[in-house]
Scaffold this active site. Structure first.
Site, PDB file in Angstrom:
ATOM      1  CG  ASP A  18      -2.437  -1.115   1.367  1.00  0.00           C
ATOM      2  OD1 ASP A  18      -1.790  -1.858   0.163  1.00  0.00           O
ATOM      3  OD2 ASP A  18      -3.080  -1.320   2.202  1.00  0.00           O
ATOM      4  NE  ARG A 100      -1.585   1.642  13.323  1.00  0.00           N
ATOM      5  CZ  ARG A 100      -0.886   0.843  12.986  1.00  0.00           C
ATOM      6  NH1 ARG A 100      -0.185   0.645  14.043  1.00  0.00           N
ATOM      7  NH2 ARG A 100      -1.211  -0.095  12.509  1.00  0.00           N
ATOM      8  CG  ASP A 129      -4.966   1.370  12.084  1.00  0.00           C
ATOM      9  OD1 ASP A 129      -4.561   1.284  13.699  1.00  0.00           O
ATOM     10  OD2 ASP A 129      -4.067   0.208  12.031  1.00  0.00           O
ATOM     11  CB  SER A 181      -4.596  -7.653   6.639  1.00  0.00           C
ATOM     12  OG  SER A 181      -4.560  -6.864   7.322  1.00  0.00           O
TER      13      SER A 181
END
Length: 405
Positions: A18, A100, A129, A181
């Site tokens: 990505d 995060r 996220d 993932s």
């Protein structure tokens, strides 16, 4: 898409498919802007960091900054959450959620340092996220613009991303064979997708990465001693270590015995339910050790309050509100309670379990003299009658009132 005034963007870069595609996409769609890649080392597989700078530059980044956040992540983010006892929806140890805000904070700091106009992340429009990144951006640098390609571009599949890179002769190690993932840091690894997309499918061996299958774990239990000071793990088997080093050591021991596996369906902030397999071997040992010391030192009302703090904290962290006053307030209360949470715990690791079998604390409220079932000279059983009469007084008055009616 608002590209006006954006000349330099700092991208939270992982080196995966990505974000590799995001770099050229930003340059093409944001007026040839400069893209600076930011990579956070939070304890993921070192192989993921090998060659990451070269990969970012080949994708079109002008610079790539790799920042080591491992010690800060465990000491300043994970340990404070542990003090509160936070477990999202009763089971999830918040591995991705805690990571995060520290990534976004360091990204903002780099953006301000290099004079960037905007920040960018690779989170999708379906997940949590995007919220966690952007609430941190807003709290720390509201003047910076935010670019979220997954909410703008028309690349909607793995195949499309691979074709996009191939057309531009940008090398990538990604392939169509990737089924799951995964998110990995020092605290945990999560696995989603593949067979897990149906909750009726049992996870297969490929769904677990770090930990030994509990059924195949050693047949002999292994004991580990954990030392706790003010609600923080400070030593393993008598060896004083940094927070990150404590976790590393416990991860190895826990993984060997299949400790820390959970398979859950959770409620995402955006309203979607998702299913994932999470592995947190060292973290599970830490949590069990802290709870064991709390059982000794916290009185009933204090423990109840700590549980309430943990419940609230789990949502605050999961929702990405790390830099909000509410998180700071909860933290202050938890730190106050943790002042007395000092002690030593022996945990037995066996077939997926980490069970506290011995515990002691200089602050312990447990008294053998009072708790014994044998004869004692410190407790007068007759005193319980007066206590019960007062404790049940409202029930007595209510019953008398009913009789009068």
């Amino acid at each position: 898409m608002q590209t006006q005034g954006i000349k330099k963007i700092v991208l939270a870069y992982s080196g995966g498919l990505d974000t590799s595609a995001i770099i050229p996409w930003l340059k093409e769609n944001y007026g040839g802007c400069e893209v600076v890649a930011f990579v956070a080392n939070i304890g993921q597989d070192p192989a993921d960091l090998d060659g990451v700078e070269k990969k970012a530059l080949q994708s079109g980044a002008s610079e790539c900054h790799v920042v080591d956040l491992r010690e800060e992540f465990i000491s300043e983010y994970v340990y404070p959450v542990l003090q509160t006892g936070a477990l999202y929806e009763g089971t999830y140890l918040l591995g991705t959620s805690m990571a995060r805000p520290i990534i976004a904070k360091a990204q903002v700091e780099l953006a301000l340092k290099v004079g960037a106009d905007a920040l960018c992340h690779g989170a999708t429009g379906k997940g949590n996220d995007q919220v966690r990144f952007e609430t941190t951006y807003t709290a720390l640098a509201p003047q910076l613009k935010v670019v979220a390609p997954w909410r703008e571009w028309n690349l909607r599949s793995r195949e499309a991303l691979l074709d996009y890179l191939k057309e531009r002769n940008i090398p990538t190690t990604a392939s169509l064979e990737k089924i799951y993932s995964r998110d990995e840091n020092a605290w945990h690894i999560s696995t989603e997708g593949g067979v897990l997309e149906s909750p009726w499918n049992a996870p297969n061996k490929d769904c677990w990465v770090w930990t030994v299958d509990p059924l195949e774990a050693p047949d002999q239990p292994e004991n580990v001693t954990v030392t706790v000071e003010k609600g923080r793990v400070v030593a393993v088997n008598g060896e004083k270590l940094s927070p990150f080093a404590c976790l590393e050591k416990l991860n190895v021991l826990g993984a060997k015995h299949g400790v820390g596996r959970i398979d859950i369906v959770e409620n995402r902030l955006v309203g979607i339910k998702s299913r994932g397999c999470y592995e947190t071997p060292g973290g599970t040992i830490m949590v069990n050790a802290l709870r064991a010391v709390e059982q000794l030192v916290l009185d009933r009302d204090s423990f109840k309050w700590r549980e309430q703090l943990g419940q609230e904290m789990s949502y605050v962290v999961y929702d990405g509100r790390w830099f909000a006053p509410l998180r700071q307030s909860i933290q202050a209360a938890a730190e106050s309670l943790a002042e007395l949470v000092n002690g030593e715990v022996v945990l037995q690791l066996y077939k997926g379990q980490a069970t506290a079998i011995q515990k002691k604390s200089a602050n312990s409220l447990y008294s053998e003299e009072f708790a014994t079932f044998g004869e004692d000279e410190v407790y007068d059983h007759r005193h319980a009658g007066g206590f019960i009469r007062l404790f049940s007084l409202s029930s007595r008055i209510r019953a008398l009132n009913e009789q009068k009616k």
